[in-house]
Write a protein that holds these residues in place. Structure first.
Motif, short mmCIF file in Angstrom:
data_model
loop_
_atom_site.label_atom_id
_atom_site.label_comp_id
_atom_site.label_asym_id
_atom_site.label_seq_id
_atom_site.Cartn_x
_atom_site.Cartn_y
_atom_site.Cartn_z
N LYS A 48 1.99 2.68 -0.47
CA LYS A 48 2.52 1.85 -1.66
C LYS A 48 1.22 1.65 -2.56
O LYS A 48 1.30 1.64 -3.74
CB LYS A 48 3.01 0.84 -1.38
N ASP A 49 0.31 1.18 -1.68
CA ASP A 49 -1.13 0.79 -2.41
C ASP A 49 -1.68 2.22 -3.19
O ASP A 49 -1.96 2.10 -4.38
CB ASP A 49 -2.17 0.41 -1.48
N LEU A 50 -1.61 3.16 -2.75
CA LEU A 50 -1.94 4.44 -3.18
C LEU A 50 -0.98 4.87 -4.32
O LEU A 50 -1.46 5.27 -5.34
CB LEU A 50 -2.22 5.59 -2.04
N VAL A 51 0.34 4.71 -4.41
CA VAL A 51 1.18 5.15 -5.30
C VAL A 51 0.76 4.26 -6.45
O VAL A 51 0.64 4.66 -7.72
CB VAL A 51 2.42 4.90 -4.84
N ASP A 52 0.65 3.03 -6.33
CA ASP A 52 0.32 1.69 -7.33
C ASP A 52 -0.96 2.15 -8.11
O ASP A 52 -0.98 2.19 -9.21
CB ASP A 52 0.50 0.57 -6.97
#
Length: 171
Positions: A48-52
Motif C-alpha cells: 500500500k505504501d508503494l502504491v500510494d
C-alpha cells in the motif's frame, strides 16, 4: 508537514533517477520501486505504501515486486497484522547480483560455444561471437575475486565507509 513533503519529493526524485539509469534492464516502475526502497528511512514498505507513494496500481507493485525478487534485489515478507506484502532491499542484494549472474553468463557462453563450433558459421558472425565469448569469459573469471575482495573491504571498513578506488579523486 512541508519538510515531510520535501523529503517525499526528494525520495521520489531519487527513485525517478534510478529508474532512468535502470531503464535498459528493467521496466521504469521496477526502477522507481527499487529506488524508493533504497532511499526510504523505513526498513520495509508495504505494498500500500508503494502504491500510494509511486502512484502505481496494486497489480503493478505486485508484478514489479516479483521481478525485483527474481533478480535478487528485493525480498518480500507478509505483515502478520495487516497481511499486506512488505518489501525491502534484500540482504547483500548487490553482491548477490554478481554471484547469481553465473547462470546467465554460463548460458550465454554455452550458446556461443555451440554456435562457434558450427563449421558453416562465416567469418563476420564468428568474430562477433568470439568477442562476446572472450569478454564474458574474461569478466566472469575476474568477478569472484573482485566480489571476495569487496566483501573483505566491507568487513574491514564497515557499512558506513565509502570506497574510493586508489588513484581516483572523490566526486
Amino acid at each position: 508537514m512541508p519538510q515531510e513533503d520535501e523529503k517525499s519529493r526528494s525520495q521520489l526524485a531519487f527513485a525517478d533517477g534510478l529508474a532512468e539509469v535502470f531503464a535498459r534492464q528493467v521496466p521504469r516502475m521496477a526502477g522507481r520501486m527499487l529506488g524508493l526502497l533504497l532511499i526510504t528511512d523505513e526498513p520495509r514498505l508495504s505494498s500500500k505504501d508503494l502504491v500510494d507513494q509511486l502512484g502505481a496500481s496494486a497489480a503493478t507493485v505486485s508484478n514489479m515486486g516479483r521481478l525485483l525478487i527474481g533478480l535478487g534485489l528485493v525480498e518480500r515478507t507478509v505483515s502478520p497484522e495487516t497481511r499486506r506484502d512488505l518489501f525491502a532491499i534484500a540482504p547483500n542484494a548487490w553482491v548477490g547480483t554478481y554471484r547469481d549472474g553465473e547462470r546467465y553468463i554460463t548460458e550465454v557462453l554455452a550458446l556461443a560455444d555451440r554456435v562457434l563450433a558450427d563449421p558453416d558459421l562465416t567469418d563476420i558472425p564468428r568474430a562477433r561471437l568470439r568477442e562476446l565469448r572472450n569478454l564474458y569469459t574474461f569478466v566472469w573469471a575476474e568477478i569472484p575475486d573482485l566480489v571476495s575482495r569487496y566483501e573483505q573491504w566491507r568487513e574491514a571498513n564497515g557499512p558506513e565507509a565509502l570506497y574510493q578506488p586508489p588513484g581516483r579523486s572523490s566526486t
